[in-house]
Scaffold this motif. Structure first.
Motif, PDB file in Angstrom:
ATOM      1  N   LEU A 278      72.131 -41.900 -19.774  1.00  0.00           N
ATOM      2  CA  LEU A 278      70.694 -42.169 -19.854  1.00  0.00           C
ATOM      3  C   LEU A 278      70.055 -41.178 -20.825  1.00  0.00           C
ATOM      4  N   THR A 303      60.399 -38.058 -22.953  1.00  0.00           N
ATOM      5  CA  THR A 303      61.414 -38.809 -22.217  1.00  0.00           C
ATOM      6  C   THR A 303      62.793 -38.199 -22.428  1.00  0.00           C
ATOM      7  N   VAL A 306      62.909 -34.832 -20.558  1.00  0.00           N
ATOM      8  CA  VAL A 306      63.047 -34.958 -19.106  1.00  0.00           C
ATOM      9  C   VAL A 306      64.477 -35.374 -18.761  1.00  0.00           C
ATOM     10  N   SER A 307      65.006 -36.385 -19.438  1.00  0.00           N
ATOM     11  CA  SER A 307      66.317 -36.832 -18.982  1.00  0.00           C
ATOM     12  C   SER A 307      67.438 -35.901 -19.427  1.00  0.00           C
ATOM     13  N   GLN A 310      67.395 -33.036 -16.907  1.00  0.00           N
ATOM     14  CA  GLN A 310      68.022 -33.485 -15.658  1.00  0.00           C
ATOM     15  C   GLN A 310      69.537 -33.546 -15.807  1.00  0.00           C
TER      16      GLN A 310
END
Ligand SMILES: Cc1cc2nc3c(=O)[nH]c(=O)nc-3n(C[C@H](O)[C@H](O)[C@H](O)COP(=O)(O)OP(=O)(O)OC[C@H]3O[C@@H](n4cnc5c(N)ncnc54)[C@H](O)[C@@H]3O)c2cc1C
Lengths: 366, 413
Positions: A278, A303, A306-307, A310
């Protein structure tokens, strides 16, 4: 639509990978982690010789002008090898700030030296013990002098020049300060290989970066661009941590079978892979937005940030879990990825901040 | 790297847009936009009849199954062109998705294993929606462990005689044909004794019984076979090679399902943009923003992963098992989004009446339908097994039945 990097970009990536594999191994890294070196000078010089620092810098300023897609792939390799060099601060932060906000004279003076690696730059923002908001910035810039303390500056230990967020008569501004005559002191952080320093400016000579501007939004614009490049570093790190986990799980036996045959671990690693994929796809999209300065950049960067944050945090954390007790030793590299993932997660502001930016950037009807 | 349309792509998109504007059943726009998850509700219109009509209209104008070869009812379009079609079809795509099992899974299997005559006979009608197909794989005793299936096929002259039972067969009640996997040899290890067929669902001895689902719909069925005769000419692949044939179907299943991903993100975004909670408008609440960001990052990650698969396809590469992540991520995410959306609304979140509930109760419908997403077409656990074994190369699961003849494998209830 063509959602892939060019063969040329991939070839350069491969060269960087091979260089780092051969020259930035365990010993080199450990000499920074445990020895007196604050960064690996030989790796830094090797990268210079390949022109990596200048990848996205226009040739008019001494760069290679190979574009941001290529720089993204370089970042991925640097992240994968945890390269102990001040690349991110110098290139994603200082260079971006000077390129975006600096005057022609400043660009001509600094960019060629940053592009060649002769000079190391950084960006100095944080002053207090919380996620920074404009009110936290009390460092002042007036009459060509900087005064104040920047608490934690990534690669502040070795930087020659800093872009500093400071208070001026009309609000916040970005200020350019050579670091030859400032006080700097090493500050311990979760990742000792990031060269973090507390820098004290006392009537330090400096100049406004470019024309009068709103410093906070200038910094945020730099952060948006840097977020994409950091995301590629995080991606590289996440991928390497997953590789380590998979490799170990195939070789380590317990209960008469490889631990990689236990479904609890297989599913854990499948989830690491999902997070990685992702993040990778979001990073690709953000790379395109960065290269093309697209309207979508703010959303795409948040985006990807954030990913990738993570993914790197998940992969580095569960890599330790897969390794068992061995994963919690200083000797094994697992903690290095864990440390780096947690430092990089904070370097442009933490995950919560980026989640907030992401939502702010969403179009009204998503 | 390029995301914007090329000149040709933009022109193609424009052509589709104009055609859809002029030909789509716009009286269904409203009900399709607010229809729940699971089976669609169309304000009194019959969904299957409307879906067939739309598919026929598309087929006559050359827009059905674009990427199929012309001889079989398509246009030989590129993967990018069919993606552009899907994007532009918008809400009407829900009608087309009623044919997804036939067009997305049965058709690729037919294209690979049926004779030329059979392809000419069956595929165009499958493309135009005139004939509907279903997939008869799962059985009461074998879902994840598909190769453990028991439905028997025995040779009798030029025919095969089928006895047994399938279950969870989506759309069997609407289907003219189906692809059926059977056991032809119970004395060899389970993967080796299987054979694939296609059959006429109106054949004597086929008995279809709807099953009422947990969400109240009846999309799937039990299908019983009592001495059903299938001509040998309708065998797909060799005798004993059904497992290999089924992999073609299952890989396409993952693509077909992964291709049009529903995640629930637009629905929750719409809700929190308007909903008032204790701290003010929900979208301004930090806890809501944090979750929203996470879900957006996931849904955008899926969209971009699909785009990479398409990009690979258009270069002639085969998208690999990494496409399993689509359904795995989307299923759990829909369930989380639904739960959180209801939570924000307090007890009113429990209302399922679309006339009363916020957002036409789509989120409530999602709550009730999402558990199925995590089961159908490979459970979350099976998908993780696939990722860990086929993508990461981790060791296979320990199998208690490895190498055992099928008829010696221990069975539970
Ligand atoms: C809405 C819906 C529509 C469907 N449509 C069709 C259709 O059209 N045609 C068709 O053929 N089938 C269809 N199915 C069936 C579907 O493919 C099966 O339900 C699915 O493969 C799971 O099989 P099962 O129900 O037998 O569960 P089981 O296989 O018994 O699984 C029960 C639990 O055990 C777990 N489990 C099983 N094996 C393993 C393993 N090796 N490792 C870890 N965990 C494991 C599962 O993950 C699950 O949690 C449909 C199902 C649903 C819900």
């Amino acid at each position: 639509m063509n959602f892939d990097f060019s063969d040329d970009d991939k070839m350069v990536q491969d060269q960087i990978n091979r260089f780092l594999r051969d020259n930035c191994g365990f010993d080199e890294f450990r000499s920074v982690l445990e020895g007196d070196a604050t960064y690996s000078d030989s790796v830094w010089r090797g990268l210079s010789e390949m022109g990596v620092q200048g990848t996205a810098i226009p040739s008019a300023y001494g760069g290679v002008e190979a574009g941001y897609l290529s720089l993204c792939l370089a970042a991925r390799e640097l992240g994968a090898h945890l390269a102990p060099v001040p690349f991110s601060s110098s290139i994603y932060l200082a260079v971006e700030a000077i390129q975006r906000t600096g005057s022609e004279v400043q660009k001509e003076e600094w960019l060629p030296k940053l592009a060649s690696g002769q000079v190391i730059g950084t960006l100095a923002v944080t002053e207090t013990l919380q996620e920074q908001v404009p009110e936290d910035i009390t460092t002042t810039f007036a009459k060509g002098k900087l005064n104040g303390i920047k608490l934690v500056v990534p690669h502040g230990l070795m930087a020659d020049v800093a872009v500093v967020l400071a208070r001026t008569s009309d609000g916040l501004s970005l200020v350019l300060a050579p670091l030859s005559d400032v006080m700097r002191k090493s500050i311990d952080t979760v990742d000792p290989t990031m060269g973090s320093a507390t820098i004290t400016f006392k009537d330090a000579p400096a100049e406004l970066l470019g024309e009068s501007h709103d410093g906070w939004s200038a910094m945020s614009a730099v952060y948006n661009r840097a977020a994409v490049l950091f995301a590629f570093e995080q991606l590289g790190g996440a991928e390497r941590a997953l590789d380590m986990a998979v490799g170990y799980a195939k070789e380590r036996f317990a209960f008469g079978r490889p631990i990689g045959s236990f479904q609890a671990l297989k599913h854990m690693m499948a989830d690491m892979y999902v997070a990685l994929k992702l993040a990778e796809s979001n990073c690709y999209y953000a790379a395109w937005a960065l290269q093309n300065d697209a309207d979508e950049l703010a959303l795409a960067a948040a985006t990807a940030r954030v990913s990738a944050t993570q993914a790197f945090q998940l992969c580095s954390r569960d890599n330790i879990q897969v390794h068992g007790g061995m994963g919690f030793t200083w000797e094994y590299d697992c903690h290095l990825y864990y440390r780096r993932s947690n430092y990089l997660a904070l370097v442009l502001g933490g995950l919560t901040t980026w989640e907030d930016k992401l939502v702010s950037a969403l179009p009204d009807a998503a | 790297m390029e995301f914007n349309d090329t000149k040709e792509e933009a022109a193609f998109r424009g052509e589709i847009r104009t055609w859809i504007d002029n030909n789509a059943p716009d009286y269904l726009f409203e009900p399709l936009s607010t229809s729940g998850f699971g089976s669609i509700q169309l304000d009194g219109f019959d969904p299957m009849a409307e879906a067939k009509q739309w598919q026929k209209t598309k087929a006559e104008a050359g827009w059905a199954c674009l990427q199929w070869p012309k001889d079989y009812g398509g246009q030989g379009a590129s993967p990018i062109e069919s993606v552009i079609w899907n994007q532009e079809e918008g809400v009407y795509g829900q009608l087309s998705r009623m044919f997804i099992i036939g067009q997305g899974m049965c058709a690729p299997t037919m294209m690979t294993f049926a004779s030329e005559d059979q392809k000419q006979r069956y595929l165009p009608k499958l493309a135009s929606g005139e004939e509907v197909w279903c997939q008869l794989f799962s059985e009461p005793h074998s879902g994840s462990d598909l190769a453990g299936l028991r439905t028997r096929a025995e040779k009798d002259g030029d025919d095969w005689v089928i006895n047994g039972q399938k279950i969870w067969t989506s759309g069997a009640q609407h289907s003219e044909f189906g692809i059926l996997i059977t056991r032809t040899d119970p004395e060899v290890p389970k993967h080796r004794g299987l054979t694939m067929f296609f059959l006429d669902m109106k054949s004597a001895g086929v008995d279809i019984r709807p099953i009422k689902q947990a969400n109240g719909d009846s999309g799937f069925n039990e299908v019983y076979f009592d001495n059903v005769r299938i001509p040998d000419a309708q065998r797909l692949g060799g005798v004993g090679e059904g497992w290999k044939v089924s992999l073609t179907t299952l890989m396409n299943e993952r693509l077909a399902i992964g291709g049009s991903i529903t995640t629930g993100f637009p629905e929750i975004k719409e809700l929190v943009d308007q909903l008032r909670i204790a701290s003010g408008t929900a979208i301004n609440d930090p806890a809501v923003r944090s979750k929203l960001a996470d879900w957006y990052a996931k849904s955008s990650g899926l969209k971009n992963t699909a785009a990479r698969a398409i990009s690979a396809l258009s270069k002639g590469e085969v998208p690999g098992p990494e496409n399993s992540i689509g359904k795995l991520v989307a299923g759990g995410m829909m369930q989380d989004i639904a739960k959180f959306s209801l939570d924000l609304q307090g007890l009113s979140g429990a209302i399922v009446d679309p006339e009363i509930a916020a957002g036409s109760a789509r989120l409530q419908a999602m709550l009730m339908r999402s558990p199925a997403v995590r089961i159908e077409g490979g459970t979350d656990q099976i998908l993780r097994n696939i990722i860990s074994e086929r993508v990461l190369g981790l060791p296979e699961d320990m199998r208690a039945d490895k190498g055992m003849p099928f008829n010696k494998i221990p069975v539970g209830n």
